[in-house]
Design an enzyme around this catalytic site. Structure first.
Site: not given
Ligand code: ADP
Length: 496
Positions: A191, A244-246, A249, A266, A300, A399
């Site tokens: 994804k 992605g973001s904490t 995560g 990560e 990151c 961050e």
């Molecule tokens: P940013 O805030 O910088 O866009 P994210 O951590 O939101 O970074 O996004 C990283 C990934 O996680 C993307 O592929 C995004 O579509 C996905 N993502 C965002 N929200 C969710 C969620 N609730 N569950 C699973 N995946 C998600």
């Protein structure tokens, strides 16, 4: 200079709507919906991409399960290695095309995008060596019964893996996770981020061309809440790997508890970079500037907190201003641009918000802080440096994920280490010194998954990468990641 010419193959690719890849077939989302991907340098739409949702996730997981239990299991380790090498060769033949797609959807300068594509090739070649080297052990057990026993371990693929990746390195983030999936014999539902799905689509086309059996890699493009969340919750997914973001995560870790998925994460960082008074100051300042401005700061491991010894503070600030001023902002396809736009309007808003709050909270702006006047369109922001004496402003603690450096000064090394470690994050840290003793002493005290001495952002597929504290769970790369995608089975044989 002028922009490079976009390859005809890229234009052609962009003209066709990108679809989902499930069980070896390219298809529309079950809902028939799609979404537009934007070029962040022009704010114009680039392409239409299928917008997956829960029904598509179900189909992709079922295809990954069928491949895992079926044909993929019959493929020998040597053959998995060959397939990975074939994929690496295909990527190498398409480096320019992949790089252009990265620049078009992410914004980064084309030279950096080429570097990213080349590193994806290397990573795949590294993982191609693993399938034939994943081994268990025989163990000297001592049964109380006295009956002789043979005990050995097997390392088996963990199963169906959900791979959720971000937009900052849209190709390598896929490959970091697909490399170990394919090496260990797992299967995947990938994804990509909604901002940058195109290079992932092209990568999966190359995976198909390399000859991987249907269902081994499936691709679901779509929004986080609509596709990422159902993947994270899915009862038939064995492992989830997320970068992605904490904040997200945390949601993923919670969603994974339903069926106790294995989870690797990560996440974010606010990495401290430390300049000791004996460092080569010119080199250290250049390293510090590159450590924050590379990839528009959307990394990151960005070295976003710079601790400079008080005796060299003025010199370092001067050097940093010089490096910031030397950056040429412009569209990534123009080879004279050394800094591209941020990935999206939302990211620009986040970074601009930090710049404003940093000032309100008393940090002193040394340079940058605004949008470049000569660029009317695109999500551009100047490389910016703050000095924060009190180290209390949000720009010193949170961050930002943009080209914003916050400088602090220090004079006592023990107190400095405490300050450097005073963060919920622990992804990376660095120090600049010519003194071996200080280098290793401080490296040992820093709470970070990667420590860089007289360098920054060095990552290698042979070396583990990941975070302490809220920067993540587990490690990618190296032997560690092979462990993360395998289960260990202990087998006892009664020899009595
Ligand atoms: P940013 O805030 O910088 O866009 P994210 O951590 O939101 O970074 O996004 C990283 C990934 O996680 C993307 O592929 C995004 O579509 C996905 N993502 C965002 N929200 C969710 C969620 N609730 N569950 C699973 N995946 C998600």
């Amino acid at each position: 200079m002028k922009s490079i010419e976009v390859l005809a193959s890229v234009t052609d690719f962009l003209s066709r709507p990108a679809r989902l890849f499930i069980g070896g077939a390219w298809q529309e989302a079950a809902s028939g919906r799609s979404f537009a991907v934007e070029n962040p340098a022009t704010e114009n739409p680039l392409a239409e991409v299928a917008q997956g949702a829960a029904a598509d996730v179900d189909a992709a997981v079922a295809a990954a399960r069928a491949a895992f239990e079926g044909p993929w299991r019959q493929v020998s380790p040597a053959r998995r290695g060959q397939l990975l090498l074939a994929l690496a060769d295909l990527l190498e033949q398409h480096v320019e095309e992949l790089a252009q797609l990265i620049t078009l959807e992410n914004g980064k300068p084309i030279a950096n995008a080429r570097g990213e594509a080349a590193s994806a090739v290397n990573i795949l070649r590294y993982f191609a060596g693993w399938p034939t080297k994943i081994e268990g052990s025989t163990l000297p057990v001592s049964p109380a019964s006295g009956v002789p026993m043979l005990n050995y371990t097997l390392r088996e693929p963990v199963g169906v893996c959900a791979l959720i990746v971000p937009w900052n390195f849209p190709l390598t983030m896929c490959v970091w996770k697909l490399g170990p999936v394919l090496a260990t014999g797992c299967t995947a539902v990938l994804k990509p981020a909604e901002q940058t799905p195109l290079v992932a689509v092209r990568l999966v086309q190359l995976i198909e061309a390399a000859g991987f059996p249907p269902g081994v890699v499936n691709l679901i493009t779509g929004l986080g809440a609509e596709t990422g969340a159902p993947l994270a919750q899915h009862a038939d997914v064995d492992k989830i790997a997320f970068t992605g973001s904490t904040q997200v995560g945390r949601l993923i870790a919670q969603a994974a508890t339903g069926n106790m998925k294995k989870v690797s994460l990560e996440l974010g960082g606010k990495s401290p970079n430390i300049i000791l008074p004996d460092a080569d100051i010119v080199r250290a300042a250049k390293g510090a500037a590159d450590g924050i401005f590379y990839n528009q700061g959307q990394v990151c491991t960005a070295g976003s907190r710079l601790y400079v010894h008080a005796s060299v503070l003025d010199q370092v600030l001067e050097e940093l201003q010089r490096h910031a001023a030397a950056h040429v902002l412009g569209p990534g396809l123009d080879p004279s641009s050394s800094m591209g736009p941020l990935v999206s309007a939302r990211q620009l808003e986040t970074v601009s918000g930090y710049l404003q709050r940093g000032l309100e909270q008393g940090a002193e702006l040394i340079c940058g802080g605004a949008r470049p006047e000569h660029l009317q369109r695109g999500h551009f922001i100047e490389p910016s440096v703050f000095y924060d004496r009190a180290e209390r402003a949000c720009v010193a603690r949170e961050e930002i994920f943009g080209p914003v450096l916050t400088v602090m000064s220090w004079s006592d090394i023990d107190e400095l280490v405490l300050r450097a470690n005073d963060s919920p994050y622990g992804l990376a840290a660095g120090l600049w010194t010519r003194d071996l003793r200080s280098a290793h002493r401080v490296a040992a005290q820093l709470k970070a998954g990667s420590v860089w001495i007289n360098c920054w952002n060095v990552v290698d597929p042979a070396s583990p990468f990941g975070g302490y504290k809220q920067s993540g769970w587990g490690r990618e790369m190296g032997k560690n990641v092979i462990d993360a995608y395998t289960e260990t089975k202990s087998v006892f044989v009664d020899l009595g």
